[in-house]
Design a protein around this motif. Structure first.
Motif, PDB file in Angstrom:
ATOM      1  N   ILE A   1       0.970   7.557   3.294  1.00 33.86           N
ATOM      2  CA  ILE A   1       1.779   8.123   4.382  1.00 33.86           C
ATOM      3  C   ILE A   1       1.624   7.331   5.686  1.00 33.86           C
ATOM      4  CG2 ILE A   1       2.107  10.159   5.840  1.00 33.86           C
ATOM      5  CD1 ILE A   1       1.514  11.860   3.343  1.00 33.86           C
ATOM      6  N   PRO A   2       0.383   7.046   6.149  1.00 31.46           N
ATOM      7  CA  PRO A   2       0.275   6.204   7.352  1.00 31.46           C
ATOM      8  C   PRO A   2       0.866   4.811   7.150  1.00 31.46           C
ATOM      9  CG  PRO A   2      -1.798   7.301   6.905  1.00 31.46           C
ATOM     10  CD  PRO A   2      -0.940   7.511   5.702  1.00 31.46           C
ATOM     11  N   ALA A   3       0.777   4.279   5.925  1.00 29.31           N
ATOM     12  CA  ALA A   3       1.344   2.951   5.668  1.00 29.31           C
ATOM     13  C   ALA A   3       2.857   2.960   5.846  1.00 29.31           C
ATOM     14  CB  ALA A   3       0.972   2.484   4.253  1.00 29.31           C
ATOM     15  N   VAL A   4       3.512   3.999   5.352  1.00 29.10           N
ATOM     16  CA  VAL A   4       4.970   4.109   5.502  1.00 29.10           C
ATOM     17  C   VAL A   4       5.350   4.254   6.967  1.00 29.10           C
ATOM     18  CG1 VAL A   4       6.973   5.555   4.998  1.00 29.10           C
ATOM     19  CG2 VAL A   4       5.330   5.057   3.201  1.00 29.10           C
ATOM     20  N   VAL A   5       4.643   5.140   7.676  1.00 32.05           N
ATOM     21  CA  VAL A   5       4.952   5.365   9.098  1.00 32.05           C
ATOM     22  C   VAL A   5       4.725   4.084   9.900  1.00 32.05           C
ATOM     23  CG1 VAL A   5       4.279   6.654  11.153  1.00 32.05           C
ATOM     24  CG2 VAL A   5       4.452   7.821   8.954  1.00 32.05           C
ATOM     25  N   ALA A   6       3.581   3.424   9.670  1.00 39.65           N
ATOM     26  CA  ALA A   6       3.272   2.194  10.407  1.00 39.65           C
ATOM     27  C   ALA A   6       4.267   1.093  10.083  1.00 39.65           C
ATOM     28  CB  ALA A   6       1.847   1.736  10.082  1.00 39.65           C
ATOM     29  N   TYR A   7       4.630   0.973   8.805  1.00 38.03           N
ATOM     30  CA  TYR A   7       5.581  -0.075   8.417  1.00 38.03           C
ATOM     31  C   TYR A   7       6.924   0.124   9.108  1.00 38.03           C
ATOM     32  CZ  TYR A   7       8.489  -3.109   5.568  1.00 38.03           C
ATOM     33  OH  TYR A   7       9.380  -4.073   5.160  1.00 38.03           O
ATOM     34  N   ASN A   8       7.428   1.339   9.084  1.00 38.76           N
ATOM     35  CA  ASN A   8       8.732   1.602   9.704  1.00 38.76           C
ATOM     36  C   ASN A   8       8.697   1.373  11.213  1.00 38.76           C
ATOM     37  OD1 ASN A   8       9.943   2.262   7.271  1.00 38.76           O
ATOM     38  ND2 ASN A   8       9.455   4.432   7.445  1.00 38.76           N
ATOM     39  N   ALA A   9       7.628   1.835  11.872  1.00 35.28           N
ATOM     40  CA  ALA A   9       7.528   1.671  13.328  1.00 35.28           C
ATOM     41  C   ALA A   9       7.402   0.206  13.714  1.00 35.28           C
ATOM     42  CB  ALA A   9       6.334   2.470  13.851  1.00 35.28           C
ATOM     43  N   LEU A  10       6.543  -0.524  12.997  1.00 36.83           N
ATOM     44  CA  LEU A  10       6.337  -1.937  13.319  1.00 36.83           C
ATOM     45  C   LEU A  10       7.557  -2.773  12.962  1.00 36.83           C
ATOM     46  CD1 LEU A  10       2.653  -2.279  12.073  1.00 36.83           C
ATOM     47  CD2 LEU A  10       3.418  -2.292  14.446  1.00 36.83           C
TER      48      LEU A  10
ATOM     49  N   ILE B   1       0.838  -1.206   0.000  1.00 34.46           N
ATOM     50  CA  ILE B   1       0.000   0.000   0.000  1.00 34.46           C
ATOM     51  C   ILE B   1       0.870   1.251   0.000  1.00 34.46           C
ATOM     52  CG2 ILE B   1      -1.671   1.327   1.345  1.00 34.46           C
ATOM     53  CD1 ILE B   1      -2.831  -1.350   2.295  1.00 34.46           C
ATOM     54  N   ALA B   2       1.930   1.247   0.805  1.00 34.80           N
ATOM     55  CA  ALA B   2       2.815   2.409   0.868  1.00 34.80           C
ATOM     56  C   ALA B   2       3.443   2.707  -0.479  1.00 34.80           C
ATOM     57  CB  ALA B   2       3.907   2.171   1.915  1.00 34.80           C
ATOM     58  N   ALA B   3       3.801   1.648  -1.231  1.00 35.56           N
ATOM     59  CA  ALA B   3       4.472   1.852  -2.518  1.00 35.56           C
ATOM     60  C   ALA B   3       3.493   2.160  -3.641  1.00 35.56           C
ATOM     61  CB  ALA B   3       5.294   0.608  -2.864  1.00 35.56           C
ATOM     62  N   ALA B   4       2.313   1.523  -3.619  1.00 34.16           N
ATOM     63  CA  ALA B   4       1.410   1.599  -4.769  1.00 34.16           C
ATOM     64  C   ALA B   4       0.383   2.723  -4.679  1.00 34.16           C
ATOM     65  CB  ALA B   4       0.687   0.261  -4.951  1.00 34.16           C
ATOM     66  N   ALA B   5      -0.035   3.084  -3.457  1.00 32.80           N
ATOM     67  CA  ALA B   5      -1.139   4.052  -3.320  1.00 32.80           C
ATOM     68  C   ALA B   5      -0.868   5.392  -4.017  1.00 32.80           C
ATOM     69  CB  ALA B   5      -1.454   4.281  -1.835  1.00 32.80           C
ATOM     70  N   PRO B   6       0.339   5.981  -3.903  1.00 31.27           N
ATOM     71  CA  PRO B   6       0.550   7.259  -4.606  1.00 31.27           C
ATOM     72  C   PRO B   6       0.405   7.130  -6.116  1.00 31.27           C
ATOM     73  CG  PRO B   6       2.264   6.902  -2.959  1.00 31.27           C
ATOM     74  CD  PRO B   6       1.515   5.621  -3.087  1.00 31.27           C
ATOM     75  N   PHE B   7       0.829   5.994  -6.683  1.00 33.45           N
ATOM     76  CA  PHE B   7       0.735   5.827  -8.134  1.00 33.45           C
ATOM     77  C   PHE B   7      -0.701   5.561  -8.574  1.00 33.45           C
ATOM     78  CE2 PHE B   7       5.105   4.695  -7.046  1.00 33.45           C
ATOM     79  CZ  PHE B   7       5.796   5.542  -7.897  1.00 33.45           C
TER      80      PHE B   7
ATOM     81  N   THR C   1      -5.459  12.234  -5.756  1.00 35.07           N
ATOM     82  CA  THR C   1      -4.087  12.374  -5.254  1.00 35.07           C
ATOM     83  C   THR C   1      -4.064  12.448  -3.733  1.00 35.07           C
ATOM     84  OG1 THR C   1      -3.403  13.541  -7.259  1.00 35.07           O
ATOM     85  CG2 THR C   1      -2.016  13.784  -5.325  1.00 35.07           C
ATOM     86  N   ALA C   2      -4.977  13.241  -3.168  1.00 37.40           N
ATOM     87  CA  ALA C   2      -5.004  13.428  -1.715  1.00 37.40           C
ATOM     88  C   ALA C   2      -5.292  12.115  -0.996  1.00 37.40           C
ATOM     89  CB  ALA C   2      -6.049  14.478  -1.349  1.00 37.40           C
ATOM     90  N   ILE C   3      -6.252  11.346  -1.493  1.00 37.10           N
ATOM     91  CA  ILE C   3      -6.594  10.086  -0.831  1.00 37.10           C
ATOM     92  C   ILE C   3      -5.464   9.073  -1.007  1.00 37.10           C
ATOM     93  CG2 ILE C   3      -8.243   8.182  -0.747  1.00 37.10           C
ATOM     94  CD1 ILE C   3     -10.406  10.108  -1.582  1.00 37.10           C
ATOM     95  N   GLY C   4      -4.782   9.115  -2.160  1.00 37.92           N
ATOM     96  CA  GLY C   4      -3.622   8.240  -2.346  1.00 37.92           C
ATOM     97  C   GLY C   4      -2.545   8.524  -1.310  1.00 37.92           C
ATOM     98  N   LEU C   5      -2.291   9.797  -1.045  1.00 37.73           N
ATOM     99  CA  LEU C   5      -1.303  10.163  -0.018  1.00 37.73           C
ATOM    100  C   LEU C   5      -1.812   9.818   1.381  1.00 37.73           C
ATOM    101  CD1 LEU C   5      -0.108  13.613  -1.413  1.00 37.73           C
ATOM    102  CD2 LEU C   5       1.103  11.424  -1.502  1.00 37.73           C
TER     103      LEU C   5
END
Length: 229
Positions: free
Chosen positions: A183-192, A130-136, A175-179
Motif C-alpha cells: 500500500i505505501p509503495a502504491v501511494v509513493a509511486y503515484n505521488a512521485l 514491490i507494489a505489484a509483488a508484495a501482496p502475492f 498477508t498483513a505485512i504484504g499489504l
C-alpha cells in the motif's frame, strides 16, 4: 471418539504478532522477513526520491526563471552553466555541443530529455515491483500457513484453537505485512510519478523555445557551452 487433550504447559501459545513472526514455520518466516525488508525499502526509496525531486525541482525553477528572460543563445548558455544540475540546463548544455538545423537540434533535445527522464525515474521500478509483488508474496505465506494448520489438525486429530491458532495467525500476519509493504509503495509511486511527469512536461514544453534560440547560432560559430564545460 474423544480428542486427545493438548498439553498447554508443554507448548504455551502466544498469539501476539511478534511471537507469531519469530516462531513461524520456515517458509512463512522467510516470506515475512522478506516482506519486512521490502516495507522498509519502500520508505527509504520514497524518502530518497522525494529529496532528489525536491532538489531537481528547485534547481529547475531557478534555471527557468533566468532562461525565460534569455534573448540570445549566449544568455541561455550562461544561465545553464550557472544551474548545471537542473534537468533543463542539462538539455541546453547538450544543445550547445551541437550546431545544425532545428530538426537536428530537436533530436538532440529529445535524446537529452530521455536521459533526464531516466535520471528522475531511477528507483521507481523498485517501488512498482514491490507494489505489484508484495501482496502475492504475502498470499504465498498465507497459503502455506493454512496448509500447515490443516497438517496440524491431521496430526493432532483435533481442530481445537490451540492446534490451529498459531498456523492461522502466522498466515494472516504474512498477508498483513504484504499489504503493509504494497500500500505505501502504491501511494509513493503515484505521488512521485506525478511529480516526475510535471517536471518533465515543463522541460519538454520549454525545450522548443531553447531549440529555436540555439538554432539561430551560425553553424560556423563556436557555441558558448563548449567553452569551459
Amino acid at each position: 471418539m474423544i480428542d486427545t487433550p493438548i498439553d498447554s504447559a508443554a507448548a504455551p501459545i502466544r498469539l501476539d504478532p511478534v511471537s507469531l513472526v519469530l516462531h513461524s514455520s520456515g517458509p512463512v518466516f522467510v516470506v515475512v522477513w522478506l516482506l519486512v525488508a521490502a516495507a522498509v525499502m519502500v520508505w527509504v526509496i520514497a524518502l530518497l526520491k522525494a529529496l532528489q525531486l525536491g532538489r531537481l525541482s528547485r534547481a529547475e525553477r531557478r534555471f527557468e526563471q533566468e532562461a525565460k528572460h534569455a534573448l540570445s543563445a549566449d544568455a541561455l548558455f550562461a544561465a545553464a552553466s550557472r544551474y548545471a544540475d537542473a534537468p533543463g540546463a542539462v538539455v541546453v548544455l547538450e544543445l550547445g555541443k551541437r550546431a545544425g538545423s532545428p530538426k537536428l537540434l530537436d533530436s538532440v533535445a529529445k535524446r537529452a530529455l530521455v536521459d533526464q527522464e531516466q535520471r528522475a525515474g531511477s528507483l521507481m521500478a523498485s517501488l512498482s515491483t514491490i507494489a505489484a509483488a508484495a501482496p502475492f508474496v504475502g498470499l504465498f505465506g498465507t497459503v502455506y500457513g493454512i496448509m500447515d494448520a490443516f497438517l496440524r489438525i491431521g496430526q493432532a486429530k483435533s481442530a481445537s484453537l490451540p492446534v490451529v491458532a498459531p498456523a492461522i495467525g502466522e498466515a494472516l500476519i504474512a498477508t498483513a505485512i504484504g499489504l503493509a509493504a504494497a500500500i505505501p509503495a502504491v501511494v509513493a509511486y503515484n505521488a512521485l510519478n506525478k511529480r516526475i511527469d510535471a517536471l518533465l512536461s515543463a522541460i519538454e514544453a520549454a525545450s522548443e523555445g531553447w531549440v529555436a534560440l540555439v538554432s539561430e547560432v551560425p553553424a560556423t560559430r563556436p557555441l558558448p557551452s563548449t567553452q569551459g564545460s
